[in-house]
Design a protein around this motif. Structure first.
Motif, PDB file in Angstrom:
ATOM      1  N   GLN A   2      50.432  58.907  10.000  1.00  0.00           N
ATOM      2  CA  GLN A   2      49.537  59.886  10.628  1.00  0.00           C
ATOM      3  C   GLN A   2      48.124  59.332  10.751  1.00  0.00           C
ATOM      4  O   GLN A   2      47.410  59.605  11.732  1.00  0.00           O
ATOM      5  CB  GLN A   2      49.537  61.198   9.830  1.00  0.00           C
ATOM      6  CG  GLN A   2      50.871  61.924   9.818  1.00  0.00           C
ATOM      7  CD  GLN A   2      51.356  62.277  11.214  1.00  0.00           C
ATOM      8  OE1 GLN A   2      50.569  62.511  12.134  1.00  0.00           O
ATOM      9  NE2 GLN A   2      52.674  62.304  11.391  1.00  0.00           N
ATOM     10  N   SER A   3      47.711  58.517   9.775  1.00  0.00           N
ATOM     11  CA  SER A   3      46.385  57.895   9.847  1.00  0.00           C
ATOM     12  C   SER A   3      46.295  56.968  11.054  1.00  0.00           C
ATOM     13  O   SER A   3      45.326  57.010  11.813  1.00  0.00           O
ATOM     14  CB  SER A   3      46.104  57.114   8.559  1.00  0.00           C
ATOM     15  OG  SER A   3      44.887  56.403   8.653  1.00  0.00           O
ATOM     16  N   LYS A   4      47.329  56.154  11.247  1.00  0.00           N
ATOM     17  CA  LYS A   4      47.325  55.218  12.369  1.00  0.00           C
ATOM     18  C   LYS A   4      47.508  55.922  13.703  1.00  0.00           C
ATOM     19  O   LYS A   4      47.107  55.396  14.747  1.00  0.00           O
ATOM     20  CB  LYS A   4      48.418  54.163  12.162  1.00  0.00           C
ATOM     21  CG  LYS A   4      48.124  53.209  11.005  1.00  0.00           C
ATOM     22  CD  LYS A   4      49.177  52.113  10.893  1.00  0.00           C
ATOM     23  CE  LYS A   4      48.819  51.131   9.782  1.00  0.00           C
ATOM     24  NZ  LYS A   4      49.792  50.012   9.700  1.00  0.00           N
ATOM     25  N   PRO A  15      43.713  62.393  11.071  1.00  0.00           N
ATOM     26  CA  PRO A  15      43.118  62.153   9.750  1.00  0.00           C
ATOM     27  C   PRO A  15      43.358  63.268   8.736  1.00  0.00           C
ATOM     28  O   PRO A  15      43.634  62.989   7.573  1.00  0.00           O
ATOM     29  CB  PRO A  15      41.626  61.981  10.045  1.00  0.00           C
ATOM     30  CG  PRO A  15      41.419  62.624  11.372  1.00  0.00           C
ATOM     31  CD  PRO A  15      42.686  62.434  12.126  1.00  0.00           C
ATOM     32  N   SER A  16      43.233  64.529   9.148  1.00  0.00           N
ATOM     33  CA  SER A  16      43.392  65.621   8.182  1.00  0.00           C
ATOM     34  C   SER A  16      44.816  65.676   7.647  1.00  0.00           C
ATOM     35  O   SER A  16      45.052  65.890   6.445  1.00  0.00           O
ATOM     36  CB  SER A  16      43.017  66.954   8.828  1.00  0.00           C
ATOM     37  OG  SER A  16      43.841  67.210   9.960  1.00  0.00           O
ATOM     38  N   ASN A  25      54.042  56.840   3.076  1.00  0.00           N
ATOM     39  CA  ASN A  25      54.440  56.349   4.404  1.00  0.00           C
ATOM     40  C   ASN A  25      54.012  57.323   5.503  1.00  0.00           C
ATOM     41  O   ASN A  25      53.452  56.924   6.532  1.00  0.00           O
ATOM     42  CB  ASN A  25      55.956  56.139   4.458  1.00  0.00           C
ATOM     43  CG  ASN A  25      56.405  54.959   3.622  1.00  0.00           C
ATOM     44  OD1 ASN A  25      55.606  54.105   3.252  1.00  0.00           O
ATOM     45  ND2 ASN A  25      57.690  54.908   3.323  1.00  0.00           N
ATOM     46  N   LEU A  26      54.289  58.606   5.272  1.00  0.00           N
ATOM     47  CA  LEU A  26      53.948  59.614   6.286  1.00  0.00           C
ATOM     48  C   LEU A  26      52.433  59.711   6.472  1.00  0.00           C
ATOM     49  O   LEU A  26      51.940  59.861   7.597  1.00  0.00           O
ATOM     50  CB  LEU A  26      54.528  60.974   5.877  1.00  0.00           C
ATOM     51  CG  LEU A  26      56.060  61.078   5.916  1.00  0.00           C
ATOM     52  CD1 LEU A  26      56.519  62.396   5.308  1.00  0.00           C
ATOM     53  CD2 LEU A  26      56.576  60.954   7.355  1.00  0.00           C
TER      54      LEU A  26
END
Length: 468
Positions: free
Chosen positions: A210-212, A216-217, A205-206
């Motif tokens: 963070q991707s959205k 990215p890293s 989920n986390l």
């Protein structure tokens, strides 16, 4: 942020991901003799393990054992948990209809036992069905209800169930702030309760959040933590979800090769397992990637997608789920209406009982204090018995909800409680009746004496009172 990530990695590395298979028979024996319902729930929560989350046959077997034990003594707590295990087992097999049927039974049993932690547990498990089918509005409603009931309940582990799933569902609806909030709350519960099995889903989920959010890293770091938490364990479902989340991340960032690699890993994780239906999403990703470049691969993964999706979303299954959901909603509405009606009737009966008690008290006081009536002690006895019955009925109406809660609707315990109330009332009634009768006799003597004096004075005016 780096310090937080390092802390997560350290904790994840230190904790053991694989839960031990519980000794079901031993736990069930303890459950059978445990009288305290909160301790009973604590024991039942211990049945949750890697096996019950990943082995449908074991989960169904556990549910059947608990159900057989529950039916022998009409025990709603055990009944609710048993049906919930059976529903989870059939859900893991991809049999949505049978799973939904058992989860509805679990909810109905949980409502009877009046234990909020158990009700939260069954609502959380029912919500999984709608989450799997991407009916997110219904899933969120159930998870929020489960959260509210769990917070009012006693069991701490159950309090962490729904927030974990709310993090997932809010992520699917792109409500990132809510997803992050509930995922962090679930992480706190997981650490406090040492619920390592939920860390994989929390990290997924986390990572997706963070991707959205365009980090990215950090997203990749979370996904790798989820993979490391799941790889080599029975949690192949979570491994599939972690690979799928990472594939979606790379698709979002237009890194096609990495997307293809992890989508294939996601399908491989559940190939030849009961969880093959989880291949649906990664197969769709691969279909989209190969659509313009490789016709053979497109057909291959489109077929996988169709096969996996049909197990959950066939037309017949959709109709059955809609019908069962409608029937359950109707049952709950009728149950709520019955509760309101019963509460109104109880309130009205209490008012009638209070009114009757008031009338008898006023009449008794009038008879005792009146100087114009000669009353028979038998009459006060009659009124006393009637008053005793009314007081007993009043106390029964007043205490009935409390007695139902502590006796769990057991007829024997309810009868014993009412006998105890009567045992306290009868001696008190005798004392009051004795006092009232003595007062009444004394009053009658005074009235008769006054009447006699008046008669003598009328017959012999001016003569000395022989009654002095």
């Amino acid at each position: 942020m780096k310090k937080t990530l390092i802390l997560f990695c350290f904790i994840a590395g230190m904790q053991t991901a694989v839960a031990q298979m519980p000794n079901v028979d031993s736990i069930l024996q303890k459950v059978a003799v445990e009288k305290n319902e909160d301790k009973k729930v604590d024991l039942l929560v211990r049945l949750i393990s890697a096996e019950t989350n990943n082995n449908p046959e074991f989960t169904i077997e556990t549910g059947l054992k608990l159900l057989n034990q529950a039916k022998t003594g009409n025990k709603p707590i055990e009944m609710a948990v048993a049906y919930s295990f059976l529903g989870q087992g059939y859900r893991l097999l991809g049999n949505t209809i049978k799973a939904l049927e058992y989860h509805h039974k679990a909810i109905a049993s949980a409502e009877q036992c009046n234990n909020l932690s158990v009700l939260a547990w069954t609502e959380n498990q029912l919500a999984h069905i709608y989450k799997d089918r991407e009916e997110y509005e219904k899933a969120i409603s159930l998870y929020l209800s489960a959260t509210a009931h769990a917070d009012k309940g006693v069991n701490e582990k159950i309090k962490g169930f729904a927030p974990l799933n709310l993090g997932t569902v809010y992520l699917s609806t792109n409500n990132l702030d809510s997803s992050l909030m509930y995922s962090q709350r679930a992480y706190e519960y997981a650490l406090r309760q040492k619920a390592t099995f939920s860390l994989s889903v929390i990290f997924i989920n986390l990572g997706s959040v963070q991707s959205k959010l365009g980090n990215p890293s950090l997203a990749v770091s979370y996904f790798n933590m989820a993979i490391q938490q799941s790889i080599g364990t029975p949690y192949i479902r979570y491994l599939n979800l972690a690979y799928t989340g990472l594939a979606e991340h790379y698709q979002r960032n237009k890194q096609t090769d990495s997307c293809v690699f992890y989508a294939k890993e996601a399908i491989a994780a559940v190939r030849n397992t009961p969880f093959f239906y989880l291949s649906s999403k990664p197969a769709q990703l691969l279909t989209d990637v190969y659509e313009t470049t490789n016709c053979d691969s497109t057909l291959k993964y489109a077929k996988i997608f169709k096969t996996a999706a049909d197990s959950l979303n066939s037309s017949k299954a959709n109709q059955q789920v809609q019908l069962m959901t409608f029937e359950e909603d109707l049952r709950q509405q009728e149950a709520a209406a019955e509760k309101v009606k019963a509460a109104e009737e109880r309130k009205q009966n209490l008012q009638y009982a209070l009114l009757a008690i008031g009338i008898f008290l006023l009449l008794t006081i009038y008879l005792l204090l009146s100087r114009s009536f000669i009353t028979n002690p038998k009459m006060i006895e009659f009124f006393g018995i009637v008053a005793l019955l009314i007081v007993f009925e009043f106390l029964n109406l007043l205490l009935h909800p409390f007695l139902e809660r502590i006796t769990h609707h057991s007829p024997v315990l309810m009868l014993l409680a009412l006998v105890c109330i009567a045992a306290l009332l009868v001696p008190l009634h005798h004392k009051v009746e004795k006092w009232a009768t003595a007062k009444l006799i004394e009053k009658n003597k005074q009235i008769r004496l006054a009447a006699a004096r008046k008669t003598i004075e009328q017959l012999n005016p001016g003569a000395d009172d022989p009654l002095d």
